[in-house]
Design a protein around this motif. Structure first.
Motif, PDB file in Angstrom:
ATOM      1  N   LYS A   1      49.782  39.792  37.098  1.00 27.50           N
ATOM      2  CA  LYS A   1      49.672  40.168  38.509  1.00 27.50           C
ATOM      3  C   LYS A   1      49.413  41.669  38.590  1.00 27.50           C
ATOM      4  CE  LYS A   1      52.731  38.613  41.412  1.00 27.50           C
ATOM      5  NZ  LYS A   1      54.033  38.440  42.105  1.00 27.50           N
ATOM      6  N   TYR A   2      48.385  42.061  39.352  1.00 25.80           N
ATOM      7  CA  TYR A   2      48.064  43.463  39.546  1.00 25.80           C
ATOM      8  C   TYR A   2      48.494  43.904  40.943  1.00 25.80           C
ATOM      9  CZ  TYR A   2      45.416  44.066  35.259  1.00 25.80           C
ATOM     10  OH  TYR A   2      45.066  44.176  33.938  1.00 25.80           O
ATOM     11  N   PRO A   3      49.060  45.100  41.069  1.00 22.12           N
ATOM     12  CA  PRO A   3      49.474  45.588  42.389  1.00 22.12           C
ATOM     13  C   PRO A   3      48.263  45.955  43.239  1.00 22.12           C
ATOM     14  CG  PRO A   3      49.698  47.325  40.750  1.00 22.12           C
ATOM     15  CD  PRO A   3      49.321  46.063  39.994  1.00 22.12           C
ATOM     16  N   VAL A   4      48.514  46.224  44.494  1.00 17.99           N
ATOM     17  CA  VAL A   4      47.443  46.660  45.403  1.00 17.99           C
ATOM     18  C   VAL A   4      46.775  47.906  44.822  1.00 17.99           C
ATOM     19  CG1 VAL A   4      46.926  47.552  47.704  1.00 17.99           C
ATOM     20  CG2 VAL A   4      48.619  45.712  47.414  1.00 17.99           C
ATOM     21  N   GLY A   5      45.452  47.873  44.743  1.00 14.55           N
ATOM     22  CA  GLY A   5      44.712  49.009  44.228  1.00 14.55           C
ATOM     23  C   GLY A   5      44.756  49.168  42.718  1.00 14.55           C
ATOM     24  N   GLY A   6      45.199  48.144  42.009  1.00 10.37           N
ATOM     25  CA  GLY A   6      45.309  48.222  40.559  1.00 10.37           C
ATOM     26  C   GLY A   6      43.955  48.300  39.874  1.00 10.37           C
ATOM     27  N   THR A   7      43.951  48.886  38.685  1.00 15.15           N
ATOM     28  CA  THR A   7      42.727  48.994  37.893  1.00 15.15           C
ATOM     29  C   THR A   7      43.039  48.683  36.429  1.00 15.15           C
ATOM     30  OG1 THR A   7      43.039  51.361  37.445  1.00 15.15           O
ATOM     31  CG2 THR A   7      41.758  50.766  39.402  1.00 15.15           C
ATOM     32  N   GLN A   8      41.991  48.397  35.679  1.00 13.51           N
ATOM     33  CA  GLN A   8      42.100  48.241  34.236  1.00 13.51           C
ATOM     34  C   GLN A   8      40.853  48.822  33.587  1.00 13.51           C
ATOM     35  OE1 GLN A   8      41.822  44.297  32.446  1.00 13.51           O
ATOM     36  NE2 GLN A   8      43.485  44.826  31.040  1.00 13.51           N
ATOM     37  N   GLY A   9      41.064  49.638  32.568  1.00 15.81           N
ATOM     38  CA  GLY A   9      39.949  50.247  31.878  1.00 15.81           C
ATOM     39  C   GLY A   9      39.856  51.736  32.161  1.00 15.81           C
TER      40      GLY A   9
ATOM     41  N   LEU B   1      40.540  34.005  38.783  1.00 17.51           N
ATOM     42  CA  LEU B   1      41.243  34.713  39.850  1.00 17.51           C
ATOM     43  C   LEU B   1      41.904  33.711  40.796  1.00 17.51           C
ATOM     44  CD1 LEU B   1      41.808  37.571  40.943  1.00 17.51           C
ATOM     45  CD2 LEU B   1      39.891  37.220  42.519  1.00 17.51           C
ATOM     46  N   LEU B   2      43.223  33.871  40.981  1.00 18.03           N
ATOM     47  CA  LEU B   2      43.997  32.961  41.834  1.00 18.03           C
ATOM     48  C   LEU B   2      44.241  33.541  43.218  1.00 18.03           C
ATOM     49  CD1 LEU B   2      46.563  31.906  39.114  1.00 18.03           C
ATOM     50  CD2 LEU B   2      44.655  30.543  39.950  1.00 18.03           C
ATOM     51  N   SER B   3      44.434  34.849  43.302  1.00 15.76           N
ATOM     52  CA  SER B   3      44.638  35.495  44.605  1.00 15.76           C
ATOM     53  C   SER B   3      44.189  36.946  44.518  1.00 15.76           C
ATOM     54  CB  SER B   3      46.115  35.425  45.021  1.00 15.76           C
ATOM     55  OG  SER B   3      46.930  36.156  44.120  1.00 15.76           O
ATOM     56  N   GLY B   4      43.909  37.542  45.685  1.00 19.78           N
ATOM     57  CA  GLY B   4      43.420  38.911  45.715  1.00 19.78           C
ATOM     58  C   GLY B   4      41.914  38.982  45.509  1.00 19.78           C
ATOM     59  N   GLN B   5      41.445  40.063  44.964  1.00 23.73           N
ATOM     60  CA  GLN B   5      40.029  40.265  44.659  1.00 23.73           C
ATOM     61  C   GLN B   5      39.907  41.163  43.427  1.00 23.73           C
ATOM     62  OE1 GLN B   5      38.393  41.975  48.272  1.00 23.73           O
ATOM     63  NE2 GLN B   5      37.647  39.988  48.965  1.00 23.73           N
ATOM     64  N   VAL B   6      38.762  41.099  42.764  1.00 21.40           N
ATOM     65  CA  VAL B   6      38.495  42.009  41.653  1.00 21.40           C
ATOM     66  C   VAL B   6      36.986  42.234  41.549  1.00 21.40           C
ATOM     67  CG1 VAL B   6      38.376  40.154  39.919  1.00 21.40           C
ATOM     68  CG2 VAL B   6      38.893  42.485  39.196  1.00 21.40           C
ATOM     69  N   THR B   7      36.624  43.447  41.202  1.00 19.20           N
ATOM     70  CA  THR B   7      35.239  43.793  40.908  1.00 19.20           C
ATOM     71  C   THR B   7      35.170  44.314  39.479  1.00 19.20           C
ATOM     72  OG1 THR B   7      34.707  44.335  43.207  1.00 19.20           O
ATOM     73  CG2 THR B   7      33.283  45.260  41.502  1.00 19.20           C
ATOM     74  N   PHE B   8      34.312  43.693  38.667  1.00 20.49           N
ATOM     75  CA  PHE B   8      34.068  44.158  37.310  1.00 20.49           C
ATOM     76  C   PHE B   8      32.844  45.072  37.320  1.00 20.49           C
ATOM     77  CE2 PHE B   8      35.743  39.746  36.425  1.00 20.49           C
ATOM     78  CZ  PHE B   8      37.014  40.172  36.044  1.00 20.49           C
ATOM     79  N   GLU B   9      33.037  46.315  36.948  1.00 21.16           N
ATOM     80  CA  GLU B   9      31.924  47.241  36.761  1.00 21.16           C
ATOM     81  C   GLU B   9      31.547  47.183  35.283  1.00 21.16           C
ATOM     82  OE1 GLU B   9      33.288  51.003  38.137  1.00 21.16           O
ATOM     83  OE2 GLU B   9      33.654  50.287  40.183  1.00 21.16           O
ATOM     84  N   ILE B  10      30.410  46.565  34.991  1.00 20.40           N
ATOM     85  CA  ILE B  10      30.009  46.301  33.609  1.00 20.40           C
ATOM     86  C   ILE B  10      28.652  46.952  33.369  1.00 20.40           C
ATOM     87  CG2 ILE B  10      29.595  44.522  31.874  1.00 20.40           C
ATOM     88  CD1 ILE B  10      31.259  42.609  33.580  1.00 20.40           C
ATOM     89  N   GLU B  11      28.695  48.163  32.800  1.00 18.46           N
ATOM     90  CA  GLU B  11      27.482  48.898  32.471  1.00 18.46           C
ATOM     91  C   GLU B  11      26.534  48.954  33.673  1.00 18.46           C
ATOM     92  OE1 GLU B  11      26.163  47.147  28.766  1.00 18.46           O
ATOM     93  OE2 GLU B  11      27.928  47.894  27.705  1.00 18.46           O
TER      94      GLU B  11
ATOM     95  N   LEU C   1      31.640  39.142  28.280  1.00 18.20           N
ATOM     96  CA  LEU C   1      31.057  39.060  26.945  1.00 18.20           C
ATOM     97  C   LEU C   1      31.435  40.257  26.086  1.00 18.20           C
ATOM     98  CD1 LEU C   1      27.494  37.697  27.782  1.00 18.20           C
ATOM     99  CD2 LEU C   1      29.601  36.432  27.277  1.00 18.20           C
ATOM    100  N   PRO C   2      31.462  40.081  24.770  1.00 18.42           N
ATOM    101  CA  PRO C   2      31.917  41.138  23.862  1.00 18.42           C
ATOM    102  C   PRO C   2      30.967  42.318  23.803  1.00 18.42           C
ATOM    103  CG  PRO C   2      31.043  39.278  22.618  1.00 18.42           C
ATOM    104  CD  PRO C   2      31.113  38.841  24.044  1.00 18.42           C
ATOM    105  N   GLY C   3      31.559  43.509  23.541  1.00 15.78           N
ATOM    106  CA  GLY C   3      30.766  44.711  23.309  1.00 15.78           C
ATOM    107  C   GLY C   3      30.354  45.459  24.548  1.00 15.78           C
ATOM    108  N   ARG C   4      30.682  44.932  25.732  1.00 15.91           N
ATOM    109  CA  ARG C   4      30.275  45.596  26.970  1.00 15.91           C
ATOM    110  C   ARG C   4      31.371  46.546  27.464  1.00 15.91           C
ATOM    111  NH1 ARG C   4      27.662  40.494  30.331  1.00 15.91           N
ATOM    112  NH2 ARG C   4      25.537  40.669  29.516  1.00 15.91           N
ATOM    113  N   HIS C   5      30.938  47.675  28.047  1.00 20.75           N
ATOM    114  CA  HIS C   5      31.867  48.625  28.652  1.00 20.75           C
ATOM    115  C   HIS C   5      32.248  48.106  30.041  1.00 20.75           C
ATOM    116  CE1 HIS C   5      31.268  51.975  25.706  1.00 20.75           C
ATOM    117  NE2 HIS C   5      30.166  51.275  25.465  1.00 20.75           N
ATOM    118  N   GLU C   6      33.542  48.040  30.318  1.00 22.97           N
ATOM    119  CA  GLU C   6      34.028  47.440  31.570  1.00 22.97           C
ATOM    120  C   GLU C   6      35.025  48.369  32.267  1.00 22.97           C
ATOM    121  OE1 GLU C   6      34.205  42.847  29.799  1.00 22.97           O
ATOM    122  OE2 GLU C   6      36.028  43.872  30.469  1.00 22.97           O
ATOM    123  N   PHE C   7      35.081  48.229  33.595  1.00 26.55           N
ATOM    124  CA  PHE C   7      36.152  48.808  34.400  1.00 26.55           C
ATOM    125  C   PHE C   7      36.460  47.805  35.506  1.00 26.55           C
ATOM    126  CE2 PHE C   7      38.128  51.536  37.597  1.00 26.55           C
ATOM    127  CZ  PHE C   7      39.050  52.228  36.809  1.00 26.55           C
TER     128      PHE C   7
END
Length: 281
Positions: A25-33, A45-55, A70-76
């Motif tokens: 579970k990620y908090p409001v405004g959470g990020t990874q990367g 994704l079960l609830s909330g929203q997420v945007t993957f910035e992939i290259e 997919l492997p090898g890609r830069h993500e945020f």
């Protein structure tokens, strides 16, 4: 079969090293990367929203969406600014370089609407990952391979408008996830409906419409499916103990419901598995 599907069907994944499942579970405004994806990851994704910035591109997910990274890609990863975001995931890690896998899988659509089969894949994977009684490494490897091949076929089928199916409603996804997380607890229909934020009658209607089953029958079927993992991999855990662990009121109740789902009793299922393993040895 199209040329693209033919090439995808020839993908070999024998170099698969490890498969495991989890939820977070990620908090409001959470990020990874930022990070580099080291293997193949499935993301539900079960609830909330997420945007993957992939290259050079982005993937936006709403509740119920299922995505492959997919492997090898830069993500945020950027999660919802207004509510908590909950997702489950499956990670496939490989030996050696994965550039060839990324190139082979690039034609696959990166996002689909989760269906009941995908939910059951993730549910079983979570169960195996958390199982303290068994060595589930090999079972998880096979499940990961199967999920990857299922996703490839399902994603391309959805790309054809004539064969597309409507997505599962968020309430059904929430109910299925709640059942998965609390499978051994004494669940009732009102408790499940409350977790899905709908009335009991509406939840029954949604399950019958989209899964062709009632919520409680779905619960008992999932419990039986989890029980088959233990039955098929052990012969020293008493069936009465498995029945209790899976939330059945008695061994008789377990046997009756198991037979309704699989046509044989738990004891017969275990004996068939033992016989099959002996022949393979």
């Amino acid at each position: 079969m199209s040329e693209t599907m033919q090439k995808l069907s020839e993908i070999t994944i024998d170099e698969l090293k490890e498969v495991y499942f989890g939820d977070i579970k990620y908090p409001v405004g959470g990020t990874q990367g930022p990070r580099i994806q080291r293997g193949i990851q499935f993301f539900h994704l079960l609830s909330g929203q997420v945007t993957f910035e992939i290259e050079e591109f982005e993937i936006h997910l709403n509740p119920g969406d299922f995505c492959v990274l997919l492997p090898g890609r830069h993500e945020f990863h950027r999660f919802s600014q207004t509510e908590e975001s909950v997702h489950t995931w499956c990670q496939l890690d490989f030996y050696g370089n994965t550039d060839h896998l990324r190139l082979q899988l690039e034609p696959v659509p990166p996002k689909v609407e989760a269906n009941s089969d995908i939910i059951r894949y993730m549910d079983l994977g979570l169960s195996l990952t958390r199982s303290p009684e068994l060595d589930t490494h090999d079972a998880l490897l096979e499940l990961g391979k199967s999920l990857l091949r299922y996703y490839i076929n399902y994603a391309f089928r959805l790309a054809s408008p004539d064969e597309a199916k409507p997505p599962l409603p968020r309430s059904v996804l929430l109910a299925c996830d709640f059942i998965s997380r609390n499978i051994t607890q004494p669940l009732t229909l009102p408790v499940i409906a409350d977790a899905a934020h709908v009335s009991v009658n509406h939840l029954i209607h949604l399950f019958r419409t989209h899964l062709s089953i009632t919520p409680m029958r779905y619960l008992w079927r999932i419990r039986c499916e989890r029980a088959t993992v233990i039955l098929g991999n052990t012969n020293n855990i008493p069936i009465a103990h498995i029945a209790e662990q899976m939330g059945f009121s008695s061994p008789y109740h377990f046997s009756r419901v198991f037979k309704q789902n699989f046509g044989i009793s738990p004891l017969q299922f275990r004996k068939q598995k033992e016989h099959r393993h002996q022949r393979e040895d």
